[in-house]
Scaffold this active site. Structure first.
Site, PDB file in Angstrom:
ATOM      1  N   TYR A 138       0.855  -1.186   0.000  1.00 55.74           N
ATOM      2  CA  TYR A 138       0.000   0.000   0.000  1.00 55.74           C
ATOM      3  C   TYR A 138       0.886   1.229   0.000  1.00 55.74           C
ATOM      4  CZ  TYR A 138      -3.524   3.399   1.530  1.00 55.74           C
ATOM      5  OH  TYR A 138      -4.366   4.484   1.616  1.00 55.74           O
ATOM      6  N   ASP A 230       9.328   2.746   0.269  1.00 51.06           N
ATOM      7  CA  ASP A 230       8.227   3.416   0.957  1.00 51.06           C
ATOM      8  C   ASP A 230       8.338   3.051   2.432  1.00 51.06           C
ATOM      9  OD1 ASP A 230       5.955   4.419   2.029  1.00 51.06           O
ATOM     10  OD2 ASP A 230       4.564   3.497   0.582  1.00 51.06           O
ATOM     11  N   LYS A 258       3.714   9.149   8.743  1.00 47.93           N
ATOM     12  CA  LYS A 258       3.356   8.588  10.052  1.00 47.93           C
ATOM     13  C   LYS A 258       4.224   9.125  11.198  1.00 47.93           C
ATOM     14  CE  LYS A 258       0.459   5.141   8.108  1.00 47.93           C
ATOM     15  NZ  LYS A 258       0.484   4.215   7.020  1.00 47.93           N
TER      16      LYS A 258
HETATM   17  C1  LIG Z   1       0.021   4.757   5.548  1.00 49.47           C
HETATM   18  C2  LIG Z   1       0.883   4.482   4.381  1.00 49.47           C
HETATM   19  C3  LIG Z   1       0.896   5.317   3.257  1.00 49.47           C
HETATM   20  C4  LIG Z   1      -0.066   6.449   3.088  1.00 49.47           C
HETATM   21  O1  LIG Z   1       0.164   7.450   4.026  1.00 49.47           O
HETATM   22  P1  LIG Z   1      -1.044   8.499   4.337  1.00 49.47           P
HETATM   23  O2  LIG Z   1      -0.410   9.465   5.266  1.00 49.47           O
HETATM   24  O3  LIG Z   1      -2.124   7.683   4.938  1.00 49.47           O
HETATM   25  O4  LIG Z   1      -1.426   9.095   3.053  1.00 49.47           O
HETATM   26  C5  LIG Z   1       1.803   5.060   2.261  1.00 49.47           C
HETATM   27  N1  LIG Z   1       2.652   4.042   2.349  1.00 49.47           N
HETATM   28  C6  LIG Z   1       2.672   3.212   3.407  1.00 49.47           C
HETATM   29  C7  LIG Z   1       3.665   2.096   3.455  1.00 49.47           C
HETATM   30  C8  LIG Z   1       1.769   3.391   4.448  1.00 49.47           C
HETATM   31  O5  LIG Z   1       1.749   2.539   5.460  1.00 49.47           O
END
Ligand SMILES: *Cc1c(COP(=O)(O)O)cnc(C)c1O
Length: 417
Positions: A138, A230, A258
């Protein structure tokens, strides 16, 4: 139940009663009153040991005293300016100091924006179009990556409203499978980037096989493909420098979020200077945001990162190892064969007997059984994310007694199976 009433009311005004799909579960989600340390309190007077922790940001628990104070001071000075501030330099320097691949940083408002911009930058830098992403990974809610995503989107078909012209350039590969990526790279000559969660955290929790991330580094380097880690979850969590430090693999670009915002909305894109300087206004790759580098988020982030020292990481490892050890014993002692995964402060139990190496393995888990587990924990005062395909987190504020209590509650559930 006040939560039930509020959920009914919310559903009239907010689609599904929630502002992000994973928050909804049946029959209704509890509505929060406040949080403190390892605990979250609902509007009906219940409290829960919190292993959701806002889906990742709260490594220091709820309502961290230093962050509150820093933010209060900043609020007195103003909450948004649209002009640069010195604190942005401080935070950028801190990110660069901590994260190995980071030579320059652009602050944005969310992980979604960070990955969207990273992909644009990779395409601009290589002059190529396609990206490889992994099944079940994701990278936020934007069109390019909303293909077989994990998290709330897992199991749903690709979202309506995403034109196939957009996702036609997004190629899927199974995680932890070297041959799959090798074959794609051989067959396609238009690949701009490989984007990967070095530890998958949105399809439960899946760690990379030995050498897998190094393999991705080598094959991308050899083929003029940008490697994007990511690390929106793993950044500042798995080690001071994230998973890239832990596994000793240096990507070209990293996306952060985060934890970075200290509990406030924030994301970042960082990486090699020659790439980052292509971003506007120093270069022509467009990236912008009214709230980019927001002083409140930046202040909270500075306070957060200041508190994440060597001791923090050894404490988090200790807590994770303790809880995972207890859970594994419980699974074994009850003669069950569920799969426990995780690392450091991350963990998940998959209700399946299969080893978990990729999306396909994760999807063999029995989600009804997970649902029973979730509700049983909730009833006993433990809150985990309400999906088999999310990851549970531990904070520095979770003490041994709470970890122990959690293990006992998991044990009493497993005994009933
Ligand atoms: C939560 C998440 C996102 C998206 O971040 P948001 O601040 O919710 O837009 C992207 N990549 C990873 C791996 C995530 O866990």
């Amino acid at each position: 139940m006040r939560s039930e009433e509020l959920f009914k009311e919310a559903s009239n005004y907010i689609p599904g009663g929630v502002d992000s799909p994973v928050r909804a579960y049946k029959p209704y989600p509890f509505f929060v009153k406040h949080g403190k340390g390892s605990k979250i309190f609902d509007v009906d007077g219940n409290d829960y040991i919190d292993y959701c922790l806002a889906y990742g940001p709260l490594v220091l628990g709820h309502a961290n005293y230093s962050i509150i104070n820093a933010v209060k001071n900043q609020l007195e000075l103003g909450s948004a300016f649209g002009v640069p501030s010195q604190k942005e330099i401080e935070l950028a320097k801190l990110v660069i100091k901590k994260v190995p691949c980071a030579e320059m940083v652009r602050f944005v408002n969310s992980g979604t924006e960070a990955t969207m911009s990273a992909i644009r930058l990779a395409r601009a830098a290589t002059g190529k179009k396609k990206i490889i992403k992994f099944e079940g990974s994701y990278h936020g809610a934007h069109d390019y990556v909303l293909v077989k995503s994990g998290s709330g989107a897992a199991g749903l078909p690709d979202s309506p409203g995403v034109p196939e012209e957009t996702t036609i350039n997004t190629i899927l590969a199974p995680f932890n499978d070297e041959d799959a990526v090798l074959n794609l790279v051989r067959a396609e000559n238009d690949i701009a980037a490989v984007i990967v969660e070095p530890i998958m955290g949105n399809i439960g929790c899946i760690t990379p096989k030995d050498g897998y991330l190094k393999f991705l580094r080598e094959i991308t380097e050899e083929n003029n493909i940008i490697l994007i880690f990511d690390e929106v979850i793993t950044g500042f969590r798995i080690a001071e420098g994230g998973a890239q430090e832990y596994y000793n693999v240096m990507p070209d670009l990293v996306t952060l979020g985060k934890i970075l915002g200290g509990g406030f909305p924030m994301g970042a894109l960082a990486g090699k200077k020659e790439l980052m300087e292509m971003i506007a206004p120093s270069g022509s790759v467009y990236q912008a945001g009214t709230f980019n580098g927001n002083p409140v988020s930046v202040t909270a982030g500075l306070s957060m990162l200041d508190q994440l020292d060597k001791k923090f990481y050894s404490e988090m490892d200790k807590k994770g190892t303790l809880l995972r050890g207890r859970i594994q014993d419980i699974i074994d002692d009850n003669g069950l064969n569920f799969k426990l995964t995780g690392l450091s402060s991350m963990f998940q139990i998959y209700f399946t007997e299969n080893e978990i190496n990729d999306y396909k393995d994760a999807k063999t888990a029995d989600t009804d059984m997970f649902n029973g587990y979730f509700h049983n924990l909730l009833k006993e005062g433990v809150f985990i994310p309400p999906s088999q395909f999310e990851c549970c987190f531990i904070s520095l504020m979770h003490d041994e007694e709470e970890l122990d209590k959690t293990a006992q509650i998991i044990d009493s559930y497993m005994k009933k199976l």
